[in-house]
Design an enzyme around this catalytic site. Sequence first.
Site, mmCIF file in Angstrom:
data_model
loop_
_atom_site.group_PDB
_atom_site.id
_atom_site.type_symbol
_atom_site.label_atom_id
_atom_site.label_comp_id
_atom_site.label_asym_id
_atom_site.label_seq_id
_atom_site.Cartn_x
_atom_site.Cartn_y
_atom_site.Cartn_z
ATOM 1 N N CYS A 1 -3.825 -3.407 3.150
ATOM 2 C CA CYS A 1 -4.996 -3.092 2.325
ATOM 3 C C CYS A 1 -4.972 -3.921 1.043
ATOM 4 O O CYS A 1 -5.588 -3.559 0.050
ATOM 5 C CB CYS A 1 -5.107 -1.599 2.038
ATOM 6 S SG CYS A 1 -3.708 -0.912 1.182
ATOM 7 N N ASP B 1 0.969 1.597 8.053
ATOM 8 C CA ASP B 1 -0.183 1.549 7.126
ATOM 9 C C ASP B 1 0.323 1.696 5.689
ATOM 10 O O ASP B 1 0.143 2.740 5.054
ATOM 11 C CB ASP B 1 -1.173 2.665 7.482
ATOM 12 C CG ASP B 1 -2.418 2.629 6.604
ATOM 13 O OD1 ASP B 1 -2.762 1.541 6.086
ATOM 14 O OD2 ASP B 1 -3.046 3.690 6.414
ATOM 15 N N ARG C 1 -7.972 5.869 13.330
ATOM 16 C CA ARG C 1 -7.371 7.130 13.754
ATOM 17 C C ARG C 1 -7.922 7.540 15.117
ATOM 18 O O ARG C 1 -7.178 8.015 15.983
ATOM 19 C CB ARG C 1 -7.647 8.228 12.714
ATOM 20 C CG ARG C 1 -6.753 8.120 11.497
ATOM 21 C CD ARG C 1 -6.922 9.323 10.574
ATOM 22 N NE ARG C 1 -8.154 9.292 9.823
ATOM 23 C CZ ARG C 1 -8.260 8.858 8.561
ATOM 24 N NH1 ARG C 1 -7.203 8.442 7.906
ATOM 25 N NH2 ARG C 1 -9.430 8.873 7.952
ATOM 26 N N PHE D 1 4.441 5.436 6.613
ATOM 27 C CA PHE D 1 3.554 5.582 5.441
ATOM 28 C C PHE D 1 2.435 6.557 5.827
ATOM 29 O O PHE D 1 1.251 6.249 5.713
ATOM 30 C CB PHE D 1 2.962 4.234 5.013
ATOM 31 C CG PHE D 1 3.991 3.139 4.827
ATOM 32 C CD1 PHE D 1 4.712 3.041 3.644
ATOM 33 C CD2 PHE D 1 4.236 2.206 5.840
ATOM 34 C CE1 PHE D 1 5.655 2.026 3.462
ATOM 35 C CE2 PHE D 1 5.172 1.194 5.665
ATOM 36 C CZ PHE D 1 5.886 1.098 4.475
HETATM 37 N N1 SAH Z 1 -1.813 6.037 6.661
HETATM 38 C C1 SAH Z 1 -2.235 6.959 5.637
HETATM 39 C C2 SAH Z 1 -2.400 6.298 4.282
HETATM 40 C C3 SAH Z 1 -1.168 5.578 3.771
HETATM 41 S S1 SAH Z 1 -1.140 5.357 2.049
HETATM 42 C C4 SAH Z 1 -3.504 7.681 6.120
HETATM 43 O O1 SAH Z 1 -4.200 7.205 7.044
HETATM 44 O O2 SAH Z 1 -3.831 8.724 5.562
HETATM 45 C C5 SAH Z 1 0.460 4.770 1.759
HETATM 46 C C6 SAH Z 1 1.551 5.842 1.759
HETATM 47 O O3 SAH Z 1 2.802 5.151 1.664
HETATM 48 C C7 SAH Z 1 1.544 6.813 0.595
HETATM 49 O O4 SAH Z 1 1.483 8.121 1.106
HETATM 50 C C8 SAH Z 1 2.897 6.612 -0.126
HETATM 51 O O5 SAH Z 1 3.487 7.822 -0.531
HETATM 52 C C9 SAH Z 1 3.730 5.977 0.953
HETATM 53 N N2 SAH Z 1 4.817 5.066 0.549
HETATM 54 C C10 SAH Z 1 4.783 4.045 -0.335
HETATM 55 N N3 SAH Z 1 5.947 3.356 -0.319
HETATM 56 C C11 SAH Z 1 6.737 3.950 0.601
HETATM 57 C C12 SAH Z 1 8.045 3.690 1.098
HETATM 58 N N4 SAH Z 1 8.759 2.652 0.646
HETATM 59 N N5 SAH Z 1 8.533 4.482 2.062
HETATM 60 C C13 SAH Z 1 7.806 5.534 2.525
HETATM 61 N N6 SAH Z 1 6.567 5.802 2.115
HETATM 62 C C14 SAH Z 1 6.030 5.038 1.158
#
Ligand code: SAH
Length: 414
Positions: free
Chosen positions: A358, A318, A230, A246
């Site tokens: 991850c 992510d 970040r 995401f």
């Molecule tokens: N980048 C974030 C963490 C991501 S966790 C950070 O740094 O805080 C992964 C996220 O992907 C979750 O919030 C989940 O709701 C979302 N997610 C999972 N599958 C998805 C999809 N197909 N489309 C959109 N969001 C999705």
Amino acid sequence: MRRPFASVLSLVARMNTLILKPGKEKSLLRRHPWIYTTAVAKIEGKPASGATVVVRAADGRFLARAAFSPVSAIRARVWTFDEQEPVDHAFFKRRVTTALEYRRQMIHNTGATRLLFGEADGLPGLIVDRYQGEGAGATDQLVCQFMAAGVEAWKDAIVGALVGATGCPNVFERSDAAVREREGLPSLTGVLAGEAPPETLVTHESGVKYYVDVRRGHKTGFYVDQRDNRLLVQQQAAGRDVLNCFCYTGGFSLAALAGGAASVMSIDSSGDALAIGARNVELNGFDPARAEWRDADVFKTLRALREEGRSFDMIVLDPPKFAPSAHHVDRAARAYKDINMAGLKLLRPGGQLLTYSCSGAIDADLFQKIIAGAASDAGVEARILRRLSAGLDHPMLTSFPEGEYLKGLWLQRT
Ligand code: SAH
């Protein structure tokens, strides 16, 4: 007749012993901390879930003291390879104090820190994050995940050691991860010490404030592991149009806004997470007009953005863990390739992609190959600026490569 004390001790020791099959001591001699069911020849005694067992090679040699797990395919996890080190309250105090001292030295400019990272801190199956606010009377909250029988059995000792070493009175448990089932442990959440956490607490990182929902959020509420990444976005975002896929509660989005991004579009399929993201913009006093939040599927939205002719200077991908185990690697690889191809096509020339996996089952080399394939199929030339990983509060043991789960690449479209 009374038995001499020493012979009682040796009887107890004999009662709880795992004897390995011939040859199966090799990984333990390399200090790998897991003992699989398939490696065990014989169990002496009747160890309860989480009880301490002595692990011996087929020839009777002492190998380790470990926590017994009667249900899991990982039958025991090592506490110590030192025959002289007993597993008692003082043991957990030492482990916690050492872990804390390391973070004190290495982790700065943040209120969100991983204090204990399982195997890497000598406490297999235990995750503890600390969330602190700024100023007098601010938040101080520990959030724990007990994900193996051993740490579950020693929960009181661990919580006591944590409160003593940190001075933080508030401990909340988020032992609701799916892996608990494999350990035969029930899903548990609740207060372990002190006050119940508020609906959302406020912490900070690299000068940015974040709301965190430790009761219902993912993991312990915040992706502490992405701190350095970040910060990288914050340093690179000035004047750029950023797309954060995401986005969860907007970690990378807020970092981009703090770094002076011209615009940030954030996509996630969780409305609750997006709502916290939008509140985070307000909390920091950033211009909400620069932040767009889309409650949508990333796979579909990336394609739609391309059809709309949109493009970006910086994209973050992510996603959640696409490969929960080795069985899912092929399908996961296709999913990673799919979003990365789509992402690369949306980049302007010179634009940057920060892309992550991850999935523990996909190692850094395989991930890089998947991304190379994505670039090639997208007809885009890209260069790797740097390999990325989790922060210094997520170290990994040389003897336990499984501990490396987060890997990323910082790419530039040429
Ligand atoms: N980048 C974030 C963490 C991501 S966790 C950070 O740094 O805080 C992964 C996220 O992907 C979750 O919030 C989940 O709701 C979302 N997610 C999972 N599958 C998805 C999809 N197909 N489309 C959109 N969001 C999705």
